[in-house]
Design a protein around this motif. Structure first.
Motif, PDB file in Angstrom:
ATOM      1  N   GLU A 109      42.329  44.761 -11.535  1.00 46.96           N
ATOM      2  CA  GLU A 109      41.387  44.789 -12.182  1.00 46.96           C
ATOM      3  C   GLU A 109      40.928  46.118 -12.578  1.00 46.96           C
ATOM      4  O   GLU A 109      40.388  46.319 -13.801  1.00 46.96           O
ATOM      5  CB  GLU A 109      40.287  43.890 -11.486  1.00 46.96           C
ATOM      6  CG  GLU A 109      38.997  43.705 -12.144  1.00 46.96           C
ATOM      7  CD  GLU A 109      37.796  42.859 -11.111  1.00 46.96           C
ATOM      8  OE1 GLU A 109      36.736  43.095 -11.657  1.00 46.96           O
ATOM      9  OE2 GLU A 109      38.478  42.287 -10.330  1.00 46.96           O
ATOM     10  N   GLN A 110      40.911  46.857 -11.597  1.00 51.24           N
ATOM     11  CA  GLN A 110      40.230  48.321 -12.086  1.00 51.24           C
ATOM     12  C   GLN A 110      40.717  49.020 -12.819  1.00 51.24           C
ATOM     13  O   GLN A 110      40.604  49.721 -13.767  1.00 51.24           O
ATOM     14  CB  GLN A 110      40.077  49.051 -10.759  1.00 51.24           C
ATOM     15  CG  GLN A 110      38.914  48.637  -9.617  1.00 51.24           C
ATOM     16  CD  GLN A 110      39.369  47.359  -8.804  1.00 51.24           C
ATOM     17  OE1 GLN A 110      40.653  46.936  -8.823  1.00 51.24           O
ATOM     18  NE2 GLN A 110      38.485  46.580  -8.277  1.00 51.24           N
ATOM     19  N   THR A 127      42.584  36.326 -16.511  1.00 50.17           N
ATOM     20  CA  THR A 127      41.565  36.582 -15.794  1.00 50.17           C
ATOM     21  C   THR A 127      40.876  35.538 -14.940  1.00 50.17           C
ATOM     22  O   THR A 127      41.037  34.345 -15.461  1.00 50.17           O
ATOM     23  CB  THR A 127      40.498  37.386 -16.406  1.00 50.17           C
ATOM     24  OG1 THR A 127      39.989  36.753 -17.482  1.00 50.17           O
ATOM     25  CG2 THR A 127      41.298  38.632 -17.179  1.00 50.17           C
ATOM     26  N   THR A 131      35.324  38.381 -12.948  1.00 48.16           N
ATOM     27  CA  THR A 131      35.876  39.345 -13.931  1.00 48.16           C
ATOM     28  C   THR A 131      35.844  39.098 -15.204  1.00 48.16           C
ATOM     29  O   THR A 131      35.477  40.105 -15.929  1.00 48.16           O
ATOM     30  CB  THR A 131      37.666  39.482 -13.561  1.00 48.16           C
ATOM     31  OG1 THR A 131      37.644  39.714 -11.904  1.00 48.16           O
ATOM     32  CG2 THR A 131      38.313  40.805 -14.091  1.00 48.16           C
ATOM     33  N   ASN A 134      32.514  39.471 -16.544  1.00 45.15           N
ATOM     34  CA  ASN A 134      32.064  41.079 -16.523  1.00 45.15           C
ATOM     35  C   ASN A 134      32.379  41.842 -17.836  1.00 45.15           C
ATOM     36  O   ASN A 134      31.963  42.501 -18.648  1.00 45.15           O
ATOM     37  CB  ASN A 134      32.305  41.798 -15.547  1.00 45.15           C
ATOM     38  CG  ASN A 134      31.764  41.319 -14.093  1.00 45.15           C
ATOM     39  OD1 ASN A 134      30.706  40.971 -14.283  1.00 45.15           O
ATOM     40  ND2 ASN A 134      32.114  41.666 -12.777  1.00 45.15           N
ATOM     41  N   TRP A 135      33.751  41.572 -18.242  1.00 48.55           N
ATOM     42  CA  TRP A 135      34.409  42.095 -19.437  1.00 48.55           C
ATOM     43  C   TRP A 135      33.710  41.726 -20.633  1.00 48.55           C
ATOM     44  O   TRP A 135      33.483  42.315 -21.727  1.00 48.55           O
ATOM     45  CB  TRP A 135      35.932  41.961 -19.374  1.00 48.55           C
ATOM     46  CG  TRP A 135      36.554  42.557 -18.294  1.00 48.55           C
ATOM     47  CD1 TRP A 135      36.061  43.569 -17.397  1.00 48.55           C
ATOM     48  CD2 TRP A 135      37.925  42.292 -17.923  1.00 48.55           C
ATOM     49  NE1 TRP A 135      37.001  44.064 -16.451  1.00 48.55           N
ATOM     50  CE2 TRP A 135      38.168  43.213 -16.598  1.00 48.55           C
ATOM     51  CE3 TRP A 135      38.942  41.482 -18.234  1.00 48.55           C
ATOM     52  CZ2 TRP A 135      39.403  43.333 -16.273  1.00 48.55           C
ATOM     53  CZ3 TRP A 135      40.187  41.427 -17.494  1.00 48.55           C
ATOM     54  CH2 TRP A 135      40.501  42.380 -16.596  1.00 48.55           C
TER      55      TRP A 135
END
Length: 200
Positions: A109-110, A127, A131, A134-135
């Motif tokens: 993810e990072q 995803t 996550t 957030n994107w």
């Protein structure tokens, strides 16, 4: 001097001028004679010509898609993607080559977010949970409204699609939605003297 040698008198001049002026006025009141304008019309007939040309089309450049995916069932799940799904997709879509990337590492993810900031993220990815949102909130995802119409979305349960919509806009396509549950037989656990599972 005799009158003959003097010419016309002033009175005669005025009388003749008045007659001439009346004649001009009458001429001005008369309808004008119709003018005839002749026009020559020339028609040009063009003959249509069909020219057949043999054109050699340059081959379209191959499109490469980076696809990041994980599997909760281990190597067998990855093999299913690489050997079955991607192979079939490439056969049905000539000219598109899919490069598979594993999305199973804990730091994935990072790493992917850093790639997004650099403009080098995978084209398609799986995803989950917060996550995805957030994107989306950070404007890192592609709005999908124009890529998937209502007819396409009929293949999904409405409750699955709504989970990927924000303010009426589609941001993702559901891969699967599941309800994870644990079932157990209390009688067997009672006989064995084992406590029932708790919230942990």
């Amino acid at each position: 001097m005799s009158q003959e040698k003097q010419g016309i008198t002033r009175r005669e001049f005025l009388r003749m001028a008045g007659m001439a002026g009346g004649a001009l006025a009458l001429a001005a009141c008369r309808p004008a004679a119709p003018q005839v304008i002749e026009k020559e019309v020339t028609k040009v007939v063009e003959t249509e010509k069909v020219v057949e040309k043999e054109v050699t089309l340059a081959p379209k450049p191959e499109v490469r898609l980076r696809f990041a995916e994980g599997s909760w069932v281990g190597p067998e799940g990855i093999k299913f993607w690489t050997d079955e799904i991607i192979t079939r997709f490439e056969l049905e879509n000539p000219g598109i080559k899919v490069d598979f990337e594993s999305a199973e590492a804990e730091e994935w993810e990072q790493k992917t977010f850093a790639q997004m900031v650099a403009g080098e993220a995978p084209d398609v990815m799986f995803t989950w949970g917060s996550t995805s949102f957030n994107w989306i909130q950070k404007k890192m995802a592609l709005l999908l409204d124009e890529h998937f119409d209502d007819q396409y979305l009929e293949d999904f349960y409405p409750s699955m699609v709504v989970a990927y919509k924000i303010d009426g806009h589609l941001w993702g396509i559901p891969k699967y939605v599941s309800c994870i549950a644990l079932a157990y037989n209390k009688d067997i656990l009672d006989e064995a003297g084992v406590q029932y599972p708790d919230g942990t």
